[in-house]
Design an enzyme around this catalytic site. Sequence first.
Site, mmCIF file in Angstrom:
data_model
loop_
_atom_site.group_PDB
_atom_site.id
_atom_site.type_symbol
_atom_site.label_atom_id
_atom_site.label_comp_id
_atom_site.label_asym_id
_atom_site.label_seq_id
_atom_site.Cartn_x
_atom_site.Cartn_y
_atom_site.Cartn_z
ATOM 1 N N SER A 39 0.824 -1.214 0.000
ATOM 2 C CA SER A 39 0.000 0.000 0.000
ATOM 3 C C SER A 39 0.856 1.261 0.000
ATOM 4 O O SER A 39 0.336 2.364 -0.030
ATOM 5 C CB SER A 39 -0.947 0.015 1.213
ATOM 6 N N ASN A 126 -2.245 -1.936 13.399
ATOM 7 C CA ASN A 126 -3.698 -1.724 13.328
ATOM 8 C C ASN A 126 -4.127 -0.440 14.030
ATOM 9 O O ASN A 126 -4.939 0.324 13.498
ATOM 10 C CB ASN A 126 -4.438 -2.937 13.905
ATOM 11 N N THR A 171 -38.304 27.942 -9.389
ATOM 12 C CA THR A 171 -38.560 26.580 -8.928
ATOM 13 C C THR A 171 -38.904 25.815 -10.190
ATOM 14 O O THR A 171 -39.489 26.377 -11.126
ATOM 15 C CB THR A 171 -39.733 26.506 -7.931
ATOM 16 N N HIS A 172 -38.488 24.555 -10.226
ATOM 17 C CA HIS A 172 -38.666 23.725 -11.437
ATOM 18 C C HIS A 172 -38.007 24.387 -12.649
ATOM 19 O O HIS A 172 -38.435 24.151 -13.778
ATOM 20 C CB HIS A 172 -40.144 23.466 -11.736
ATOM 21 N N SER A 293 -13.076 25.968 -28.079
ATOM 22 C CA SER A 293 -13.324 24.717 -28.792
ATOM 23 C C SER A 293 -12.286 24.596 -29.890
ATOM 24 O O SER A 293 -11.877 25.593 -30.484
ATOM 25 C CB SER A 293 -14.728 24.752 -29.398
ATOM 26 N N LYS A 299 -16.615 29.577 -29.714
ATOM 27 C CA LYS A 299 -17.002 28.976 -28.435
ATOM 28 C C LYS A 299 -16.167 29.462 -27.253
ATOM 29 O O LYS A 299 -14.966 29.682 -27.349
ATOM 30 C CB LYS A 299 -16.874 27.444 -28.498
ATOM 31 N N ASN A 301 -16.300 27.902 -23.430
ATOM 32 C CA ASN A 301 -16.997 26.863 -22.674
ATOM 33 C C ASN A 301 -16.687 26.948 -21.173
ATOM 34 O O ASN A 301 -15.551 27.226 -20.801
ATOM 35 C CB ASN A 301 -16.591 25.478 -23.194
ATOM 36 N N GLU A 306 -17.965 22.720 -15.430
ATOM 37 C CA GLU A 306 -18.444 21.379 -15.809
ATOM 38 C C GLU A 306 -17.626 20.291 -15.112
ATOM 39 O O GLU A 306 -18.163 19.271 -14.680
ATOM 40 C CB GLU A 306 -18.358 21.189 -17.323
ATOM 41 N N TYR A 333 -9.444 -6.104 13.054
ATOM 42 C CA TYR A 333 -8.832 -5.650 11.806
ATOM 43 C C TYR A 333 -8.904 -6.731 10.728
ATOM 44 O O TYR A 333 -8.706 -7.910 10.992
ATOM 45 C CB TYR A 333 -7.364 -5.255 12.043
ATOM 46 N N GLN A 338 -7.282 -1.841 4.323
ATOM 47 C CA GLN A 338 -6.220 -1.093 3.640
ATOM 48 C C GLN A 338 -6.763 -0.284 2.462
ATOM 49 O O GLN A 338 -6.209 0.754 2.107
ATOM 50 C CB GLN A 338 -5.151 -2.081 3.159
ATOM 51 N N LYS A 341 -8.088 3.896 2.282
ATOM 52 C CA LYS A 341 -7.362 5.129 1.959
ATOM 53 C C LYS A 341 -7.611 5.597 0.526
ATOM 54 O O LYS A 341 -7.656 6.795 0.260
ATOM 55 C CB LYS A 341 -5.860 4.904 2.175
HETATM 56 N N1 ARG Z 1 -1.155 -1.235 5.387
HETATM 57 C C1 ARG Z 1 -2.090 -1.687 6.363
HETATM 58 C C2 ARG Z 1 -3.413 -0.886 6.203
HETATM 59 O O1 ARG Z 1 -3.360 0.123 5.613
HETATM 60 C C3 ARG Z 1 -1.590 -1.457 7.741
HETATM 61 C C4 ARG Z 1 -2.155 -2.376 8.768
HETATM 62 C C5 ARG Z 1 -1.650 -3.744 8.545
HETATM 63 N N2 ARG Z 1 -2.048 -4.612 9.590
HETATM 64 C C6 ARG Z 1 -1.984 -5.932 9.488
HETATM 65 N N3 ARG Z 1 -2.371 -6.616 10.504
HETATM 66 N N4 ARG Z 1 -1.521 -6.498 8.406
HETATM 67 O O2 ARG Z 1 -4.458 -1.280 6.657
#
Ligand code: ARG
Length: 473
Positions: A39, A126, A171-172, A293, A299, A301, A306, A333, A338, A341
């Site tokens: 990751s 974790n 409205t509408h 354009s 044009k 734009n 948008e 966990y 993971q 993110k």
């Molecule tokens: N890269 C992991 C995550 O983002 C970190 C936690 C990993 N924990 C584990 N028990 N493998 O969730």
Amino acid sequence: MLPASHRWVLRRRKTVMAKAWGGRFQQETDPRVEAFTESVSFDSRLYAVDIRGSQAHATMLAKVGLISEDECSQICSELTKIGEEIEAGDFQYSAELEDIHMHIESALTERLGDTGRKLHTGRSRNDQVSTDLKLYVRDAIDELDALLLDVQRSLVDRCDQDADVIVPGYTHLQRAQPVKAAHYWLAYCEKFQRDRDRLADCRKRVNVCPLGAAALAGTSLPIDREMTAKLLGFDSVAGNSLDVSSDRDYLAEFVFALSLISAHLSTWCEEWIIWFSTEFSFLKLPDAYTTGSSIMPQKRNPDVLELIRGKTARVMASVPQLLILVKSLPMAYNRDLQEDKLAMFDAFDTVKACLELTPAIVAGAELRREQIASRLEDGFLDATALMEYLIKQGVPMRTGHETVGKLVAHCEGKGCRLADLSLEELQQACDLIDENVYGVLGTQNAMAALQSYGSGGEQPVADRVAAWKERVG
Ligand code: ARG
């Protein structure tokens, strides 16, 4: 020379031991698994909060005697250096080390040996990753709050310059009643204020410290969770280690708050795209925020608007993405987490980029006063004002509504406006009408007649402009 089998063991041990969890493993990880599970390619941006968290953790470990003061200061200063190297782009990443947490810890151990190997005492990745995420989201919320304030300021700043402009309210998407243009600007201020309030509310739940919950059950070591929480600026300590390991509620809430910001931005964009069209011609957009354009030379734009509208899709998609991610996950966990993110970073980056552009567009746009004014008497914007005049004359509301409806139909037949009708024509519809009726007919009068708190009339809008000026400085 070592027997072949022994050499193999050494080579194996060397590779396997490079992994913090390598102790119980007999086989090398398949490089494809390393590539699949890493990751660091997307969590390296957590490096600064990871270091902040680790420094607080080390400080606490020293205070409770799990490491010495000297070890603590070596760890803290080396972590600072590692942070500077990452910042400067002088840091080597590799899929083998999985994530940013392992990278930083392994760099520390490389430099400090056994002292570095003590940092992870009393914590797990974790609780570490959740701490990092919460620190990151807390900073993100503060950053977004400042950006939303900038947007609000740009809207409030327009109010004086547009003080003389009346626009149709819809409205509408059908002409309804006239309002001061500033009423539109302040409507967005209200929406963005709720966004700020929502973020502030979300921040309360973000600001509860996970660190020290360890893997899932806490620890037998005498850690001081209050201390790390305080050092990191958290308001309190999370009370259940199982919950900490599995909790991503704060991310779901955060991306939902981001989605509503996006929804508000998209409404604004949509409105201005319509206002910018030749059909409406309410608005000029600054050249710097429009594009041409490649084939049609005439044009101009509204691409930026948008795209802000379009990017709403990916921001909103982060909400189901996170909810589906956590649905039915057993405690505590699971590696699924993971993926959290990816959704959050993308939603945050997108909203941030949109908010950064917004104030300049708001400030740079110009209302096309003459165009707006030239059609302001179209669409019976004063019909509701006439109905309310009748109510004031003692006519029941529903009767007044019907009477005005008939007058509008009469005008449509004649091709005229309500204000063009003679007093006799008006009195034929309702004999309670007197010559004062002309004081509410016409768009300007209809706007001026609006007086309830929060309405789009002259004085109520002026009051709210003053209140907003006070509020956003
Ligand atoms: N890269 C992991 C995550 O983002 C970190 C936690 C990993 N924990 C584990 N028990 N493998 O969730």
